[in-house]
Scaffold this active site. Sequence first.
Site, PDB file in Angstrom:
ATOM      1  N   ILE A  14       1.074  -0.951  -0.136  1.00 22.39           N
ATOM      2  CA  ILE A  14      -0.005  -0.201  -0.058  1.00 22.39           C
ATOM      3  C   ILE A  14       0.770   1.312  -0.028  1.00 22.39           C
ATOM      4  O   ILE A  14       0.206   2.612  -0.527  1.00 22.39           O
ATOM      5  CB  ILE A  14      -1.000  -0.309   1.320  1.00 22.39           C
ATOM      6  N   ASP A  59      12.527   3.258  11.379  1.00 25.06           N
ATOM      7  CA  ASP A  59      12.238   2.550  12.044  1.00 25.06           C
ATOM      8  C   ASP A  59      10.830   3.621  12.489  1.00 25.06           C
ATOM      9  O   ASP A  59      11.412   4.169  13.617  1.00 25.06           O
ATOM     10  CB  ASP A  59      13.374   2.117  13.143  1.00 25.06           C
ATOM     11  N   ASN A  85       2.132   4.791   7.217  1.00 26.12           N
ATOM     12  CA  ASN A  85       1.144   4.064   7.083  1.00 26.12           C
ATOM     13  C   ASN A  85       1.541   2.140   7.022  1.00 26.12           C
ATOM     14  O   ASN A  85       1.758   1.406   7.104  1.00 26.12           O
ATOM     15  CB  ASN A  85       1.404   3.873   4.905  1.00 26.12           C
ATOM     16  N   TYR A 152      -3.436  -7.390  16.140  1.00 20.42           N
ATOM     17  CA  TYR A 152      -3.442  -6.356  14.788  1.00 20.42           C
ATOM     18  C   TYR A 152      -5.027  -5.404  14.468  1.00 20.42           C
ATOM     19  O   TYR A 152      -5.075  -4.664  14.739  1.00 20.42           O
ATOM     20  CB  TYR A 152      -3.928  -7.595  12.888  1.00 20.42           C
ATOM     21  N   LYS A 156      -4.812  -1.958  15.023  1.00 21.20           N
ATOM     22  CA  LYS A 156      -5.705  -0.141  14.216  1.00 21.20           C
ATOM     23  C   LYS A 156      -6.735  -0.071  15.003  1.00 21.20           C
ATOM     24  O   LYS A 156      -7.218   1.366  15.082  1.00 21.20           O
ATOM     25  CB  LYS A 156      -6.420  -2.100  12.852  1.00 21.20           C
ATOM     26  N   VAL A 185      -6.989  -5.834   0.725  1.00 20.10           N
ATOM     27  CA  VAL A 185      -6.034  -5.810  -0.065  1.00 20.10           C
ATOM     28  C   VAL A 185      -4.902  -6.519  -0.194  1.00 20.10           C
ATOM     29  O   VAL A 185      -4.522  -7.247   0.242  1.00 20.10           O
ATOM     30  CB  VAL A 185      -5.850  -3.903   0.794  1.00 20.10           C
ATOM     31  N   THR A 187      -1.999  -7.716  -1.516  1.00 17.96           N
ATOM     32  CA  THR A 187      -0.988  -7.350  -1.315  1.00 17.96           C
ATOM     33  C   THR A 187       0.230  -8.507  -0.747  1.00 17.96           C
ATOM     34  O   THR A 187      -0.178  -9.324  -0.824  1.00 17.96           O
ATOM     35  CB  THR A 187      -0.279  -5.984  -0.154  1.00 17.96           C
TER      36      THR A 187
END
Length: 256
Positions: A14, A59, A85, A152, A156, A185, A187
């Site tokens: 992304i 980083d 991102n 995760y 988020k 997505v 990726t």
Amino acid sequence: MTRTVVVTGAGSGIGRAIASTLAHRDWRVVVTDVNGEAARSVAAELPNPSAGHESAPLDVTSPDAAAAVASDIAERFGLDAWVSNAGISFMHRFLDAPIERFDQTMDVNLKGVFVCGQAAAREMVRSGVPGVIVNTASMAGKQGRVPFLADYVASKFGVVGLTQAMAYELGEHGITVNCVCPGFVETPMQSRELEWEAELRGTTPDGVRAMMIADTPLGRLEQADDVARAVAFLLSDDARFITGEALAVNGGAYMD
């Protein structure tokens, strides 16, 4: 006048699409990634090279590193926008998830957004630039019904809340802060997740992929460019009175 944006985690996926889309729209893009070579490669292939695109290893969990990039870009070009991102994921059943993975996920996905947002905002405030900050959250930041990604999901959800808190405090400086919430997505990260999820479900990657498409009303997997276009909108003057929003970009896979 060319505007300058820093994009983190832009060495692939992304982030790479965001960098390319913004370069097409006449932004000077500073491509950053923990993998400095990947960042250099992306920067070298961006369209509109006369804009003076650059790259830097970064980083995102390091306050000193983020501050150095933000200060350098602000000093040389002016820092108009920052896109946080960079993100990682691991898949485990909740009962089996190792705490080390939780720490890694939160460090990059949430602390990284905090660290970079703070560094960018400090430079924007110092220089009096009414800048724009966009964070990459996720559909998983709006619902917990996401299997094998508890850490995760937590990170988020945190990004969505942090985005709102930043927007509230930075509004007085003319800085807008929003996030995008992508869905399924296509990726390199998703390719890894397809393998992990297939093993955890006892099926195949193609089977998991079919489930994702079936869950998406628009009938296809999301492309990185779909996310990039939404980011470009939030960075544009068309979005100048939008702040604190978590923009769903998921083909209808989750509606709120």
